[in-house]
Design an enzyme around this catalytic site. Structure first.
Site, mmCIF file in Angstrom:
data_model
loop_
_atom_site.group_PDB
_atom_site.id
_atom_site.type_symbol
_atom_site.label_atom_id
_atom_site.label_comp_id
_atom_site.label_asym_id
_atom_site.label_seq_id
_atom_site.Cartn_x
_atom_site.Cartn_y
_atom_site.Cartn_z
ATOM 1 N N HIS A 1 0.725 -0.793 0.025
ATOM 2 C CA HIS A 1 -0.272 0.153 -0.217
ATOM 3 C C HIS A 1 0.629 1.292 -0.117
ATOM 4 O O HIS A 1 0.345 2.571 0.493
ATOM 5 C CB HIS A 1 -1.077 0.189 1.316
ATOM 6 C CG HIS A 1 -2.086 0.509 0.611
ATOM 7 N ND1 HIS A 1 -2.663 1.420 1.562
ATOM 8 C CD2 HIS A 1 -3.031 0.372 0.350
ATOM 9 C CE1 HIS A 1 -4.189 1.590 0.794
ATOM 10 N NE2 HIS A 1 -4.422 0.749 0.197
ATOM 11 N N HIS B 1 -7.534 -4.193 -10.030
ATOM 12 C CA HIS B 1 -7.684 -4.151 -9.013
ATOM 13 C C HIS B 1 -9.113 -2.881 -8.781
ATOM 14 O O HIS B 1 -10.012 -2.709 -9.842
ATOM 15 C CB HIS B 1 -7.237 -2.193 -8.424
ATOM 16 C CG HIS B 1 -7.836 -1.619 -6.847
ATOM 17 N ND1 HIS B 1 -8.414 -0.642 -7.026
ATOM 18 C CD2 HIS B 1 -7.094 -1.981 -6.139
ATOM 19 C CE1 HIS B 1 -8.711 0.246 -5.873
ATOM 20 N NE2 HIS B 1 -8.038 -1.215 -4.995
#
Lengths: 370, 436
Positions: free
Chosen positions: B240, B340
């Protein structure tokens, strides 16, 4: 707070803000620089030397900064440039003067005093409430212990001096032993190469210690060919720090572009606050942190702490921690004992306008380095 | 002199506006006289369908949701409607406004000309796309593809030349399991359900340079995960962008023996060379791309041989058109696709159509857990089927035209827009900003 009180307070605050604005513009008119003085000083035992620069304005304000050695010619050149210029024009400093870093600190000190704000606030901070710090240990046993007792949680330890070029197995064993000794005393350490190793040795050392997770390997070798440095970075994942030999910001750019730099270490005495901030802005685009080098006195420590509180990508500040009590006392007398105090691994941000340092000029005279 | 010049320019500009024209007052000398949308060039080539309406919905599943869905509905004069999604976390209001900014590009246009309209929205917006505009274009693009599929009577994946695998689209769920017990249970459930892959986030926040203790803790947590899930379940780890390249390069090297499916976003995405540096230190595949907009935004990462897996998001990259193009570039360089999807169900369903037609497809994300959640229940209530739930580890493909679902405005009305909420914030011990 009731609505009425809140309203009143808001009005009062806006009134005060207007007052401050008036005060600032009135004083700005008298901010021409009319004095530039050098005070070379030296710690009595260690012999660590630096030069304090005092800048005075027509309005009677004084600002202080620090640089390394400066000659009388350098001073004369700086006086030709700065006298009669306004102290607010710190961004116009010629970067090639040995006094540049000191004058930058001194001018920001003055501007902060005029604005009645700490320098970090002038610069849009604080970006943090305190600054992580480390001290270089002089000698593994007692040196590390002294730093830990002084409140540090991270220490710098020097690599063993190599007996010759291209060290082999024996050196690696010695190095590992050193690192394990440090690990047993302090959780975190910077391995300081001080440019003592050849690129080949530096690469083997980096590979040997990478799994021990030093915070970083500092100055693994001297900066020569960029490709040579890149080879060190490619052969291990130990983070690398450079800055000791760097006098031009463009070198940081070259190292970043080559992927050879994990910790940018602009010398605070050379680049000052503003020059370091420019380098930090560049490093930020590579997600690289800044940990300014600092081998000067407590005024530069204050400057470095304001710098830290103005940067998003500050990681840790080196603070000189002399072995001799007499040297430590000299630093405390010069700028107040609280400034370089470290607790649980962090230094507090200096209080007060400008750099927040009250310089004791008698101490500057007493420890004059003739 | 300057003043006279200004008045001379201002006069006719104002007259234009008064007549209801759209010519802007040319104050700086750089404004173009606009041509009317859908100029005569396409006379005789029109499909016979025209866009008659554009609606944008903010949908908050809970009143304080930090990621209200942004849904786009495009209506046509033939009664066919299309749905798309442009959800952008923390920026719902901005995307909704941006969708509405495109109204003049769209009303009256031929919805079948998706590529042409995409170019118009992207190129003629001059500034090219950031995430807000990328998300707005994505929502509109998906709705246009939905309409085209419905008008042509074909699922979008067939328009794109799929399906490559008739069994459906392989996917992965997220997991928070971290203890040995939790992981053992997860493994059991996964085997029962035929789920072959999970993704977990790396624990904690990271400073620019990290300590021995922190690095060891991170590596140990990933080791536990591999041991707990076993060797036959794929594990992806999302960094992340919480780590700097200096920290990430240590971690990717030390977890190499775990044979992870990929490590995601080992550093933030703006600096391709910085990510390249991390990738050089490990054979662990590196994945990134959820924050990238348009194929232009992915080119350098792909060409420089930095990434093994591209993760562009259909809700930001430019919809079906943008995702397919980014995937095509990636495929040419041997880069796999793991798109994603962590927003609403429309983008989720739309991305399956693209996945089904990609030769370089690897696996599809869905931001759900192996056990259905309240969110899954709401999605099923909206569509009448369990949207974005896997069967035997794959998302089934539906043989219905367009994106393959019907959605009523009334069903969304139960979840009114609760306003834009800022995203979460995290700070280090000294109060400085942390990547999260």
């Amino acid at each position: 707070m009731s609505m009425v009180t809140a309203h009143r307070r808001a009005r009062l605050e806006s009134f005060l803000a207007a007052q401050v604005a008036v005060a600032v513009s009135a004083q700005t008119a008298n901010l021409e620089i009319d004095e530039l003085r050098l005070y070379p000083v030296r710690e009595p035992v260690s012999g660590r030397a630096w030069t304090v620069v005092r800048v005075g304005t027509r309005s009677g304000l004084a600002g202080y900064g620090e640089c390394a050695h400066a000659s009388s010619d350098d001073l004369a050149a700086a006086q030709r440039f700065w006298l009669a210029r306004p102290a607010t024009s710190y961004a116009s400093a010629p970067a090639d003067s040995p006094l540049a870093g000191a004058i930058d600190m001194a001018l920001l000190d003055i501007v902060g005093k005029v604005a009645k704000a700490p320098v970090y606030r002038l610069l849009g901070g604080p970006t943090r409430s305190k600054a992580r710090a480390f001290a270089s240990a002089e000698g593994v046993g007692a040196g590390v212990k002294r730093a830990i007792e002084a409140g540090y949680r991270a220490v710098g330890v020097r690599v063993p001096a190599p007996a010759a070029r291209n060290q082999g197995q024996a050196y690696q064993v010695e190095l590992r032993k050193l690192v394990e000794t440090v690990r047993s005393q302090a959780a975190d350490f910077v391995l300081e190469g001080e440019g003592l190793l050849t690129p080949g040795d530096a690469a083997s050392v980096a590979a040997a210690i990478q799994s021990l997770h030093p915070l970083w390997f500092d100055e693994p070798t001297t900066i020569g060919s960029l490709e040579t440095l890149r080879k060190i970075a490619d052969e291990s994942v130990a983070p690398l720090g450079f800055g000791r030999d760097i006098r031009h910001a463009g070198v940081f750019q070259d190292l970043l572009r080559a992927g050879s730099l994990d910790v940018a270490r602009p010398d605070i005495l050379h680049f000052g606050i503003t020059g370091s901030r420019r380098i930090a802005a560049l490093a930020e685009t590579y997600y690289v942190a800044v940990a300014p080098r600092h081998e000067g006195g407590p005024i530069a420590t204050a400057a470095a702490l304001h710098l830290a509180a103005s940067l998003p990508n500050f990681f840790i500040q080196h603070i000189p921690l002399p072995a001799a009590a007499e040297d430590r006392a000299m630093r405390a007398q010069l700028a107040g004992g609280d400034l370089e105090r470290v607790k649980d691994g962090f230094a507090s941000l200096p209080n007060g306008p400008g750099l927040g340092v009250t310089v004791n000029e008698a101490v500057l005279e007493k420890y004059h380095a003739a | 002199m300057q003043r006279r010049g200004f008045l001379a320019l201002g006069g006719p500009g104002l007259a234009w506006a008064a007549r209801g024209g759209r010519r802007p007052a040319d104050l700086c000398g750089c404004a173009l006289a606009p041509q009317p949308a859908g100029s005569n060039a396409f006379e005789g080539l029109r499909s016979g369908v025209a866009i008659s309406g554009l609606k944008v919905f903010g949908v908050s599943l809970t009143r304080d949701s930090d990621r209200p869905y942004v849904f786009v509905k495009i209506e046509t004069d033939q009664g066919v409607v299309g749905w798309g999604e442009g959800t952008l976390e923390g920026k719902a209001g901005a995307v909704m406004a941006c969708v509405n900014d495109f109204r003049d590009f769209l009303i009256g246009a031929d919805p079948m000309q998706v590529e042409h309209l995409w170019q118009s929205m992207y190129v003629q917006s001059f500034y090219r796309a950031g995430p807000v505009m990328g998300s707005a274009i994505s929502g509109i693009d998906q709705a246009l593809w939905d309409i085209r599929g419905k008008v042509l009577g074909m699922p979008v994946y067939k328009l794109l030349g799929g399906p490559i695998d008739a069994r459906g689209v392989r996917g992965y769920y997220h997991t928070n399991a971290s203890t040995r017990d939790e992981l053992a249970k997860l493994r059991e459930t996964a085997i029962q359900q035929g789920v072959s892959c999970f993704k977990a986030g790396i624990p904690g926040y990271y400073e620019w340079i990290e300590t021995n203790a922190k690095i060891r803790r991170a590596v140990a947590s990933l080791q536990t995960m591999r041991e707990g899930l076993g060797p036959d379940i794929d594990i992806a780890i999302d960094f992340h962008a919480k780590t700097s390249p200096s920290v990430a390069q240590i971690l990717v090297k030390e977890v190499e023996p775990l044979n992870l499916l990929f490590i995601e976003e080992p550093c933030p995405p703006e600096n391709v060379a910085a990510m390249a540096r991390i990738a050089r230190h490990s054979t662990t595949p590196i994945a990134t791309g959820e924050r990238l907009v348009a194929s232009y935004g992915c080119r350098e990462l792909i060409e420089m041989g930095v990434i093994d897996i591209l993760q562009t998001d259909i809700n930001h990259v430019g919809g079906i058109t943008g995702l397919w193009k980014a995937a095509s570039l990636a495929g040419i360089s041997g880069v796999s696709m793991a798109p994603h999807a962590c927003e609403g169900p429309i983008g989720g369903l739309a991305t399956l159509h693209v996945d089904a037609a990609l030769p370089n497809f690897l696996v599809q994300e869905i931001c759900g857990q192996v056990r259905p959640s309240a969110q899954d229940k709401i999605w099923e209530e909206w569509f009448g089927f369990p949207a974005m739930r896997m069967v035997d580890g794959r998302f089934p493909l539906r043989d219905r035209p367009g994106l393959g679902f019907e959605l009523s405005e009334a069903s969304l009305a139960k979840y009114p827009f609760g306003g834009t909420r800022p995203m979460a914030r995290a700070f280090h011990e000294d109060g400085s900003v942390a990547e999260w």
